[in-house]
Design a protein around this motif. Structure first.
Motif, mmCIF file in Angstrom:
data_model
loop_
_atom_site.group_PDB
_atom_site.id
_atom_site.type_symbol
_atom_site.label_atom_id
_atom_site.label_comp_id
_atom_site.label_asym_id
_atom_site.label_seq_id
_atom_site.Cartn_x
_atom_site.Cartn_y
_atom_site.Cartn_z
ATOM 1 N N ILE A 153 15.532 -9.007 96.216
ATOM 2 C CA ILE A 153 14.581 -9.932 95.585
ATOM 3 C C ILE A 153 14.722 -9.881 94.061
ATOM 4 C CG2 ILE A 153 12.095 -10.346 95.201
ATOM 5 C CD1 ILE A 153 12.915 -11.336 97.943
ATOM 6 N N SER A 154 14.888 -8.680 93.534
ATOM 7 C CA SER A 154 15.070 -8.538 92.081
ATOM 8 C C SER A 154 16.329 -9.260 91.635
ATOM 9 C CB SER A 154 15.155 -7.061 91.706
ATOM 10 O OG SER A 154 13.944 -6.444 91.966
ATOM 11 N N ASN A 194 16.637 -12.277 88.998
ATOM 12 C CA ASN A 194 17.539 -12.175 87.842
ATOM 13 C C ASN A 194 18.539 -13.329 87.822
ATOM 14 O OD1 ASN A 194 16.337 -9.890 86.974
ATOM 15 N ND2 ASN A 194 17.839 -8.478 87.828
ATOM 16 N N THR A 212 3.049 -11.340 98.120
ATOM 17 C CA THR A 212 3.047 -11.066 96.681
ATOM 18 C C THR A 212 3.666 -12.247 95.949
ATOM 19 O OG1 THR A 212 3.599 -9.404 95.000
ATOM 20 C CG2 THR A 212 5.264 -9.814 96.662
ATOM 21 N N GLN A 213 3.676 -12.139 94.666
ATOM 22 C CA GLN A 213 4.144 -13.239 93.827
ATOM 23 C C GLN A 213 5.432 -12.817 93.118
ATOM 24 O OE1 GLN A 213 1.704 -15.573 94.062
ATOM 25 N NE2 GLN A 213 2.776 -17.189 92.958
ATOM 26 N N LEU A 214 6.414 -13.692 93.133
ATOM 27 C CA LEU A 214 7.654 -13.381 92.397
ATOM 28 C C LEU A 214 7.420 -13.615 90.906
ATOM 29 C CD1 LEU A 214 10.488 -15.030 94.531
ATOM 30 C CD2 LEU A 214 9.897 -12.632 94.395
ATOM 31 N N GLU A 215 8.060 -12.801 90.100
ATOM 32 C CA GLU A 215 7.919 -12.948 88.647
ATOM 33 C C GLU A 215 8.965 -13.927 88.135
ATOM 34 O OE1 GLU A 215 8.018 -8.842 87.348
ATOM 35 O OE2 GLU A 215 6.603 -9.404 85.788
#
Lengths: 389, 190
Positions: B150-151, B155, B25-28
């Motif tokens: 990951i969040s 952040n 997946t892709q990190l935001e």
């Protein structure tokens, strides 16, 4: 109102023409393929062999020509050519109905030999079970031929046996219209072999696309709404992957040819779907069972199901480019037209909603300590029993 | 006189089975600073959390049978679960033959051996399926565990990027952070 005089029409005969049994069948198959004959009877004729004569009578040939010209034109007019719309012509918006925008010589349909050969073959052979191979070189086909072969494919694809035979033939396999309207039916396995979409944005093929915009919008909306009923994971994955690949290739070709107006149907389909916020369940809610054992495959299937919303990312990029084009820049008028289309479809809101829906599937997204998304273990509110996750 | 006899054939096999599952997946990552600066910040944050830089520039961390790999340049993250096991299986079958009419002992034994081979294949398929489920379960569990981390990484990178951006804009007068709400206030004198 035309820009050139219509060609003289041959005089009509006094009474009905006399045709042989074979010719009668051929004419009925032709009428079935252009949507003027009941599908169940048409399918029966395609599945039944008839002995082929050495040649066709002049009367039958006239009737074939007459049916082809009238039915195809009628189809195009009904599907959208009648609309007073605006499309790009030499990078400038041209308003009006298709016969007001396009000169007669550019919109006259020419059918070539492969169409008649196909009709002879389809009448003489049991199409679903024949050893007599027939095919044509796709590069030799005219725009009108491609239109006819697409109509023929569309009419017969409901029968799985006929679909299996026809989609292997180059004339259908490499027909961009077939790929644009029913990509899911063009693939058998995971391998996707796309046709070249670039010619669709030139000459008469582009005119056909202009006429078909409302039809394409309608088809894609229907197809997206029907995805929620699809229960088979494998089928969903195949269809979604084919749709994504076909739409990406189409949009890339449209951007390359600077004919973003011909991709309106993608924008309008998304606009019709995202009138409210949607979750991926709208597409994947019908999937039966827990799906493939691997999480990677389940996630891939779910991502594939959202092939249409995922196209909004590219359209958003086009909008960004259009916003950055100044008054003195090349393509200003075209960009203004795209911006009008985008605003009419409420593009910003649609793109945001589409993005949010696509992101719901992505694992490792969300607030700290938040609930896992659909890629990981399912959240009860997002996924009904038996749906992905 | 016809005599019946029974033959018993046993087959055993040992195979090394492997199963794996992976999600990408892709990190935001917001584009607050130029991509290369954002990548550097992400790399530093990941290093603090035990990720090691690889030759290709990606950051990798192994948590037992699970591997987390992040490409700081593209923001692509992949979580992979791999499991392997050496499995031994045994199968046994009986068959009855007759000494006068019917298949010979050799053909009977060959037929039973073929059947045993199929039985063994089925058993190994079941084992493979069990191993696959184990890998997928591990991955699912790990995803739930790793998501908050990951969040937090994202952040933290965003916070650092905002601070650097503020410094580029002028003189930073005050920075206040609220860990509970996650808000960050930076006062800049331009």
């Amino acid at each position: 109102m035309t820009r050139a005089a219509a060609p003289p029409r041959p005089t009509e005969p006094d009474g009905p023409r006399q045709v042989s049994k074979f010719e009668f069948n051929l004419l009925r198959i032709l009428r079935f393929m252009v949507g003027h004959f009941p599908a169940d009877q048409g399918m029966q004729l395609v599945r039944a062999p008839v002995t082929r004569p050495e040649c066709l009578s002049a009367g039958a040939v006239d009737l074939i020509k007459d049916t082809l010209s009238k039915a195809c034109i009628l189809f195009l007019v009904k599907q959208g050519a009648w609309r007073n719309d605006k499309y790009l012509r030499e990078n400038t918006p041209a308003p009006g109905r298709v016969w007001e925008r396009i000169p007669l010589e550019e919109r006259s349909l020419f059918f070539s030999k492969p169409v008649l050969e196909f009709l002879l073959w389809a009448t003489a052979e049991k199409v679903n079970d024949t050893k007599a191979g027939w095919d044509a070189i796709p590069q030799s086909l005219t725009a009108a031929d491609e239109l006819f072969f697409w109509l023929a494919f569309d009419a017969t694809r409901a029968d799985p046996d006929l679909l299996n035979v026809l989609r292997r033939k180059d004339v259908f396999r490499l027909n961009p219209l077939c790929w644009l309207t029913c990509p899911g039916d063009m693939v058998e396995g995971d391998e996707i072999s796309l046709p070249d979409f670039a010619p669709m944005f030139e000459g008469q093929r582009a005119v056909l696309l202009e006429c078909l915009q409302p039809h394409l919008t309608h088809r894609w909306i229907r197809s997206e709404r029907m995805k929620g009923q699809l229960g088979d994971w494998k089928r969903m994955r195949q269809q979604g992957r084919a749709e994504f690949a076909a739409l990406q290739a189409f949009l890339n070709a449209a951007a390359e040819a600077k004919r973003t107006d011909l991709a309106r149907f993608v924008l309008r389909t998304n606009a019709a779907l995202f009138t409210s916020e949607l979750t991926p369940v709208f597409w994947t809610g019908g999937l039966q069972g827990s799906g493939p054992p691997r999480l990677a495959d389940r996630l891939d299937t779910q991502r594939s199901a959202l092939a249409v919303p995922r196209q909004m990312a590219m359209l958003e990029g086009w909008q960004q480019q259009a916003v950055n084009i100044g008054y003195f820049d090349e393509g200003y008028q075209a960009s203004q037209m795209w911006k009008t289309d985008w605003e009419a479809a409420n593009g910003n809101r649609v793109a945001a909603r589409a993005r949010a829906t696509v992101e719901m599937l992505e694992p490792l997204r969300g607030p700290v300590g938040g609930t896992p998304t659909a890629g990981g273990p399912a959240t009860p509110t997002d996924n009904p029993e038996g749906s992905p996750g | 006189m016809s005599r019946a006899y029974r033959i018993t054939v046993k087959e055993s096999d040992t195979r090394h089975l492997k199963a794996g599952d992976e999600i990408c997946t892709q990190l935001e990552i917001l584009e607050i600073l130029p991509p290369e600066d954002m990548a550097t910040l992400l790399k530093e944050e990941l290093k603090k959390r035990g990720f090691e830089e690889q030759e290709d520039g990606t950051m990798l961390r192994k948590d037992g049978e699970l591997t987390v790999k992040v490409d700081p340049c593209s923001g692509e993250v992949s979580v992979k679960a791999e499991t392997e096991e050496t499995v031994s299986q045994e199968a046994k079958r009986d068959a009855t033959g007759f000494n006068d009419v019917g298949p010979s002992e050799k053909s009977l034994r060959d037929r039973v051996k073929d059947q045993l081979k199929t039985d063994l294949d089925k058993k190994f398929e079941q084992e493979q399926s069990r191993l696959q489920n184990k890998a997928t379960e591990q991955l699912e569990k790990h995803l739930t565990e790793i998501q908050p981390e990951i969040s937090e990484v994202v952040n933290q990178v965003t916070r650092e990027a905002l601070k650097q951006k503020a410094q580029q804009m002028g003189t930073v007068k005050e920075i206040s952070e609220d860990a509970e709400s996650g808000s960050l206030t930076i006062k800049v004198e331009v």
